[in-house]
Scaffold this motif. Structure first.
Motif, PDB file in Angstrom:
ATOM      1  N   SER A   1      -5.126   5.807  -0.691  1.00  0.00           N
ATOM      2  CA  SER A   1      -5.143   4.843   0.423  1.00  0.00           C
ATOM      3  C   SER A   1      -4.050   3.785   0.324  1.00  0.00           C
ATOM      4  N   ILE A   2      -3.738   3.315  -0.892  1.00  0.00           N
ATOM      5  CA  ILE A   2      -2.715   2.259  -0.996  1.00  0.00           C
ATOM      6  C   ILE A   2      -1.315   2.774  -0.694  1.00  0.00           C
ATOM      7  N   LEU A   3      -1.159   4.100  -0.569  1.00  0.00           N
ATOM      8  CA  LEU A   3       0.143   4.683  -0.210  1.00  0.00           C
ATOM      9  C   LEU A   3       0.194   5.065   1.265  1.00  0.00           C
ATOM     10  N   ASP A   4      -0.813   4.666   2.015  1.00  0.00           N
ATOM     11  CA  ASP A   4      -0.901   5.018   3.433  1.00  0.00           C
ATOM     12  C   ASP A   4      -0.855   3.736   4.254  1.00  0.00           C
ATOM     13  N   GLU A   5       0.200   3.589   5.069  1.00  0.00           N
ATOM     14  CA  GLU A   5       0.345   2.340   5.821  1.00  0.00           C
ATOM     15  C   GLU A   5      -0.759   2.151   6.856  1.00  0.00           C
ATOM     16  N   GLU A   6      -1.483   3.232   7.206  1.00  0.00           N
ATOM     17  CA  GLU A   6      -2.596   3.133   8.153  1.00  0.00           C
ATOM     18  C   GLU A   6      -3.884   2.703   7.448  1.00  0.00           C
ATOM     19  N   LYS A   7      -3.912   2.795   6.125  1.00  0.00           N
ATOM     20  CA  LYS A   7      -5.146   2.507   5.388  1.00  0.00           C
ATOM     21  C   LYS A   7      -4.979   1.274   4.504  1.00  0.00           C
ATOM     22  N   GLY A   8      -4.551   1.457   3.251  1.00  0.00           N
ATOM     23  CA  GLY A   8      -4.588   0.361   2.307  1.00  0.00           C
ATOM     24  C   GLY A   8      -3.260  -0.236   1.885  1.00  0.00           C
ATOM     25  N   TRP A   9      -2.146   0.203   2.485  1.00  0.00           N
ATOM     26  CA  TRP A   9      -0.847  -0.339   2.066  1.00  0.00           C
ATOM     27  C   TRP A   9      -0.719  -1.805   2.446  1.00  0.00           C
ATOM     28  N   LYS A  10      -0.192  -2.581   1.500  1.00  0.00           N
ATOM     29  CA  LYS A  10       0.149  -3.990   1.735  1.00  0.00           C
ATOM     30  C   LYS A  10       1.519  -4.229   1.108  1.00  0.00           C
ATOM     31  N   PRO A  11       2.415  -4.929   1.784  1.00  0.00           N
ATOM     32  CA  PRO A  11       3.732  -5.204   1.215  1.00  0.00           C
ATOM     33  C   PRO A  11       3.685  -5.943  -0.120  1.00  0.00           C
ATOM     34  N   SER A  12       2.567  -6.575  -0.434  1.00  0.00           N
ATOM     35  CA  SER A  12       2.455  -7.295  -1.710  1.00  0.00           C
ATOM     36  C   SER A  12       2.248  -6.333  -2.889  1.00  0.00           C
ATOM     37  N   LEU A  13       1.896  -5.075  -2.628  1.00  0.00           N
ATOM     38  CA  LEU A  13       1.736  -4.110  -3.722  1.00  0.00           C
ATOM     39  C   LEU A  13       3.094  -3.830  -4.342  1.00  0.00           C
ATOM     40  N   ASN A  14       3.099  -3.641  -5.661  1.00  0.00           N
ATOM     41  CA  ASN A  14       4.373  -3.397  -6.336  1.00  0.00           C
ATOM     42  C   ASN A  14       4.292  -2.131  -7.178  1.00  0.00           C
ATOM     43  N   LEU A  15       5.377  -1.810  -7.823  1.00  0.00           N
ATOM     44  CA  LEU A  15       5.498  -0.606  -8.632  1.00  0.00           C
ATOM     45  C   LEU A  15       4.363  -0.501  -9.651  1.00  0.00           C
ATOM     46  N   LYS A  16       4.115  -1.568 -10.365  1.00  0.00           N
ATOM     47  CA  LYS A  16       3.091  -1.584 -11.408  1.00  0.00           C
ATOM     48  C   LYS A  16       1.709  -1.277 -10.826  1.00  0.00           C
ATOM     49  N   THR A  17       1.362  -1.928  -9.725  1.00  0.00           N
ATOM     50  CA  THR A  17       0.070  -1.728  -9.076  1.00  0.00           C
ATOM     51  C   THR A  17      -0.078  -0.297  -8.580  1.00  0.00           C
ATOM     52  N   ILE A  18       0.973   0.238  -7.986  1.00  0.00           N
ATOM     53  CA  ILE A  18       0.939   1.609  -7.461  1.00  0.00           C
ATOM     54  C   ILE A  18       0.708   2.600  -8.606  1.00  0.00           C
ATOM     55  N   LEU A  19       1.453   2.449  -9.686  1.00  0.00           N
ATOM     56  CA  LEU A  19       1.330   3.393 -10.800  1.00  0.00           C
ATOM     57  C   LEU A  19      -0.037   3.300 -11.474  1.00  0.00           C
ATOM     58  N   GLN A  20      -0.568   2.106 -11.596  1.00  0.00           N
ATOM     59  CA  GLN A  20      -1.917   1.955 -12.152  1.00  0.00           C
ATOM     60  C   GLN A  20      -2.948   2.605 -11.224  1.00  0.00           C
TER      61      GLN A  20
END
Length: 158
Positions: free
Chosen positions: A95-114
């Motif tokens: 979901s955090i990789l989907d702009e229609e669901k959970g993506w927020k511009p405040s997410l960063n590389l570290k958060t995505i990989l975790q």
């Protein structure tokens, strides 16, 4: 590449070099001329200790759009993984990789990989992407985990 995208990715690279996550790697690809392509990163995500994923290093290609951080990167395992939330192509369904669901511009590389590492051990049954993996995960956890442990061994040897 837009100025905002370039500045953001350069800063994320700097922050990663300063305090990345132990056991992970993340680096922009080198272009033929030796320069860095900040839009495409090679990433390695280790399997969490104490899980069937342990011991494997799962390689991922992150491709950032020109509109980053307004739009999320595409994340694709190479080679593709056997996992309920990874499409047969290797693309991660999260979901955090989907702009229609959970993506927020405040997410960063570290958060995505975790988030991706957590998804490996905690599949989202509500959003399956690979029917064989999802079916085995639902019907036979023992066989599913056996297949994941073998995949971890294969990833270690590659």
């Amino acid at each position: 590449m837009s100025a905002l995208c370039r500045m953001r990715l350069a800063e994320e690279r700097k922050q990663w070099k300063k305090n990345g996550i132990f056991g992970f790697y993340a680096r922009p690809e080198k272009a033929a001329d030796g320069s860095l392509n900040l839009l495409v990163w090679d990433v390695g995500i280790p399997g969490k200790a104490g899980t069937p994923w342990a011991g494997g290093m799962y390689k991922l290609k992150m491709t950032f759009p020109e509109e980053y951080p307004a739009k999320p990167p595409k994340c694709k395992f190479t080679p593709p993984l056997f996992h309920p939330n990874v499409f047969p192509s290797g693309t991660v369904c999260l979901s955090i990789l989907d702009e229609e669901k959970g993506w927020k511009p405040s997410l960063n590389l570290k958060t995505i990989l975790q988030g991706i590492q957590t998804l490996l051990t905690e599949p989202n049954a509500a959003d399956p992407a690979q029917s064989d993996a999802f079916g085995l995960f639902q019907k036979d956890k023992v066989q599913y985990e056996r297949k994941i442990r073998q995949q971890a061994i294969d990833m270690r040897d590659s």
